[in-house]
Design a protein around this motif. Structure first.
Motif, PDB file in Angstrom:
ATOM      1  N   TYR A   1       0.893  -1.310  -0.375  1.00 52.73           N
ATOM      2  CA  TYR A   1       0.024   0.385  -0.194  1.00 52.73           C
ATOM      3  C   TYR A   1       0.996   1.729  -0.098  1.00 52.73           C
ATOM      4  N   VAL A   2       0.648   2.094  -0.866  1.00 53.73           N
ATOM      5  CA  VAL A   2       1.351   3.357  -1.262  1.00 53.73           C
ATOM      6  C   VAL A   2       0.720   4.914  -0.478  1.00 53.73           C
ATOM      7  N   SER A   3       0.437   5.445   0.496  1.00 51.25           N
ATOM      8  CA  SER A   3      -0.129   6.247   0.467  1.00 51.25           C
ATOM      9  C   SER A   3       0.337   7.124   1.884  1.00 51.25           C
ATOM     10  N   GLY A   4       0.274   8.536   0.843  1.00 48.40           N
ATOM     11  CA  GLY A   4       0.853   9.626   1.813  1.00 48.40           C
ATOM     12  C   GLY A   4      -0.502  11.094   1.766  1.00 48.40           C
TER      13      GLY A   4
ATOM     14  N   ALA B   1       1.043  -6.574   5.177  1.00 46.13           N
ATOM     15  CA  ALA B   1       0.408  -5.698   4.864  1.00 46.13           C
ATOM     16  C   ALA B   1       2.241  -4.855   5.051  1.00 46.13           C
ATOM     17  N   ARG B   2       2.152  -4.199   3.214  1.00 40.16           N
ATOM     18  CA  ARG B   2       4.104  -3.497   4.043  1.00 40.16           C
ATOM     19  C   ARG B   2       3.004  -2.495   3.159  1.00 40.16           C
ATOM     20  N   PHE B   3       4.037  -1.628   4.109  1.00 41.32           N
ATOM     21  CA  PHE B   3       3.056   0.168   3.702  1.00 41.32           C
ATOM     22  C   PHE B   3       4.419   0.822   3.503  1.00 41.32           C
ATOM     23  N   LEU B   4       3.767   1.639   2.138  1.00 38.61           N
ATOM     24  CA  LEU B   4       4.934   3.071   1.593  1.00 38.61           C
ATOM     25  C   LEU B   4       3.982   4.258   2.221  1.00 38.61           C
ATOM     26  N   ILE B   5       5.328   4.913   2.420  1.00 38.52           N
ATOM     27  CA  ILE B   5       4.058   6.416   3.306  1.00 38.52           C
ATOM     28  C   ILE B   5       5.232   7.403   2.657  1.00 38.52           C
ATOM     29  N   PRO B   6       4.577   8.070   1.162  1.00 37.93           N
ATOM     30  CA  PRO B   6       5.887   9.214   0.979  1.00 37.93           C
ATOM     31  C   PRO B   6       5.742  10.129   1.150  1.00 37.93           C
ATOM     32  N   LEU B   7       7.207  10.993   2.025  1.00 36.82           N
ATOM     33  CA  LEU B   7       7.013  12.519   2.853  1.00 36.82           C
ATOM     34  C   LEU B   7       8.416  13.721   1.881  1.00 36.82           C
ATOM     35  N   ARG B   8       7.388  14.816   1.487  1.00 37.18           N
ATOM     36  CA  ARG B   8       7.765  15.300   1.277  1.00 37.18           C
ATOM     37  C   ARG B   8       8.220  16.358   1.646  1.00 37.18           C
ATOM     38  N   ASP B   9       9.189  17.528   1.253  1.00 37.54           N
ATOM     39  CA  ASP B   9       9.426  18.799   2.131  1.00 37.54           C
ATOM     40  C   ASP B   9       7.965  19.586   2.253  1.00 37.54           C
ATOM     41  N   PRO B  10       8.231  20.120   3.021  1.00 34.57           N
ATOM     42  CA  PRO B  10       6.761  20.689   3.332  1.00 34.57           C
ATOM     43  C   PRO B  10       6.935  21.775   2.598  1.00 34.57           C
ATOM     44  N   VAL B  11       7.622  23.144   2.141  1.00 36.67           N
ATOM     45  CA  VAL B  11       8.013  23.641   0.928  1.00 36.67           C
ATOM     46  C   VAL B  11       7.392  23.575  -0.119  1.00 36.67           C
ATOM     47  N   TRP B  12       7.680  22.369  -0.618  1.00 39.69           N
ATOM     48  CA  TRP B  12       7.161  22.425  -2.168  1.00 39.69           C
ATOM     49  C   TRP B  12       6.039  21.522  -2.094  1.00 39.69           C
TER      50      TRP B  12
ATOM     51  N   VAL C   1       8.705   4.980   5.672  1.00 38.70           N
ATOM     52  CA  VAL C   1       8.733   6.486   5.222  1.00 38.70           C
ATOM     53  C   VAL C   1       9.947   6.638   4.298  1.00 38.70           C
ATOM     54  N   VAL C   2       8.852   6.809   2.789  1.00 38.47           N
ATOM     55  CA  VAL C   2       9.304   7.388   1.808  1.00 38.47           C
ATOM     56  C   VAL C   2       9.888   8.796   1.444  1.00 38.47           C
ATOM     57  N   TRP C   3      10.930   9.267   2.237  1.00 38.33           N
ATOM     58  CA  TRP C   3      11.623  10.901   1.703  1.00 38.33           C
ATOM     59  C   TRP C   3      12.108  11.148   0.451  1.00 38.33           C
ATOM     60  N   PHE C   4      11.188  12.123  -0.361  1.00 41.17           N
ATOM     61  CA  PHE C   4      10.882  12.199  -1.712  1.00 41.17           C
ATOM     62  C   PHE C   4      12.593  12.854  -1.832  1.00 41.17           C
ATOM     63  N   GLU C   5      13.107  14.045  -1.130  1.00 44.68           N
ATOM     64  CA  GLU C   5      14.513  14.043  -1.574  1.00 44.68           C
ATOM     65  C   GLU C   5      15.619  13.500  -1.746  1.00 44.68           C
TER      66      GLU C   5
END
Length: 338
Positions: A9-12, A152-163, A255-259
């Motif tokens: 599950y990919v969810s953010g 189940a496996r979870f991926l939680i995309p996280l992005r710099d809040p400004v962007w 938690v997948v940090w986008f940067e």
């Protein structure tokens, strides 16, 4: 004879990089996911597939999706249509006036039976062994899904809040403009359960109704920057709290940090695959890593006061989640074979 094993599950929040992760993992030969061509008959995949097999097929050129973010799609592209199923069995799941959390206390036997059957059908039709879902609203359903599928496996995309806030604002303006020109687009968004942007924007209520009401009031007054920043903090704060409180969920989540994905795509893709219990040769990883880069089609244009406002509302939550990301990466590195 089809078994659901370790669904992914990919969810953010929207605009966090979830589509990038979906497309990346959908190219793995073992995964099976919804595609654009599955809509509208989401509920009857077997019948729809049989009809498609009898229809004349034509070559369709890939075109940029509505978001104008450079992502090209065809009817065969993966897409997030699972939300249609959730709305059918949980009709108030998008009501911001009440909590949208579904957790281990949630009990809906008709949904659970239908949902398991549906996933088995997709796995059988696609010839896959691992169900892959992108569903941004699943961000408040992780513990319910973990109850249904303990592996189940979870991926939680996280992005710099400004962007992230800059992307929120850009997309909301784009969708509002499009829906004003074409009211049918608004009805389509409602049917498929996309309320992230546009004229019927609805925030996810992660268990704090008063806070959600404040966020909506900010948006109504045109205070988009603060509204989005506080919304970011509300949802990702809930995620951070649940990861801290539930060891089983924390072990199942990355938690997948986008940067970090953009700076070191090869290493990050490998960590993602390891977390999902997927294997791939180095050449597979290298080809996909070569396509990943920072977005260049927009740039945050905030005043100093707005930058400070975003930082004020998001810094603590961002630091907590980045620490979770760093700890996971260090642990994964220690577990690698010498």
């Amino acid at each position: 004879d089809v078994r659901i094993e370790r669904p992914i599950y990919v969810s953010g929040l929207a605009r966090s990089g979830s589509t990038l992760l979906l497309e990346l993992l959908s190219e793995h030969e073992g995964t099976a996911t919804h595609r654009y061509r599955d809509y509208p008959p989401i509920f009857t995949p077997y019948l729809w597939q049989r009809l498609l097999e009898r229809m004349p097929q034509r070559e369709v050129k890939a075109t940029e999706r509505t978001h104008r973010d450079g992502i090209l799609v065809t009817p065969e592209s993966p897409e997030a249509f699972e939300e249609v199923l959730w709305m059918a069995f949980f009709p108030r799941v998008h009501d911001p006036a009440e909590s949208n959390i579904l957790d281990e206390r949630t009990d809906n036997p008709p949904f659970e039976a239908f949902y398991r059957d549906h996933l088995c059908k997709l796995l059988r039709l696609r010839g896959g062994s691992r169900y892959l879902s992108k569903g941004n609203y699943n961000i408040t359903r992780f513990e319910y899904l973990l109850k249904l599928f303990p592996d189940a496996r979870f991926l939680i995309p996280l992005r710099d809040p400004v962007w992230h806030v800059a992307s929120f604002i850009r997309q909301h303006a784009l969708f509002c403009e499009g829906e004003r020109r074409n009211p049918r687009a608004l009805e389509h968004m409602r049917r498929v359960g996309h309320y992230e942007f546009g004229l019927d924007r609805r925030p996810v209520n992660a268990g704090d109704t008063a806070r959600v009401a404040e966020i909506m009031a900010l948006w109504e007054r045109g205070e988009e920057v603060e509204g989005w920043a506080r919304y970011w903090s509300h949802v990702y704060g809930y995620v951070a709290d649940r990861l801290d409180a539930n060891p089983r969920l924390r072990d199942a989540s990355f938690v997948v940090w986008f940067e970090a994905l953009c700076r070191a795509p090869g290493e990050t893709i490998r960590t993602i695959l390891d977390h999902c219990r997927l294997s791939a040769p180095d050449a597979w990883v290298e080809r996909r890593a070569a396509r990943i880069r920072f977005p260049s089609y927009y740039h945050p244009c905030f005043t100093p006061e707005e930058f400070a406002l975003i930082d004020h509302h998001t810094r603590m939550i961002a630091e907590r989640l980045i620490a979770i990301y760093n700890n996971y990466v260090k642990q994964a590195a220690r577990n690698l074979p010498s």
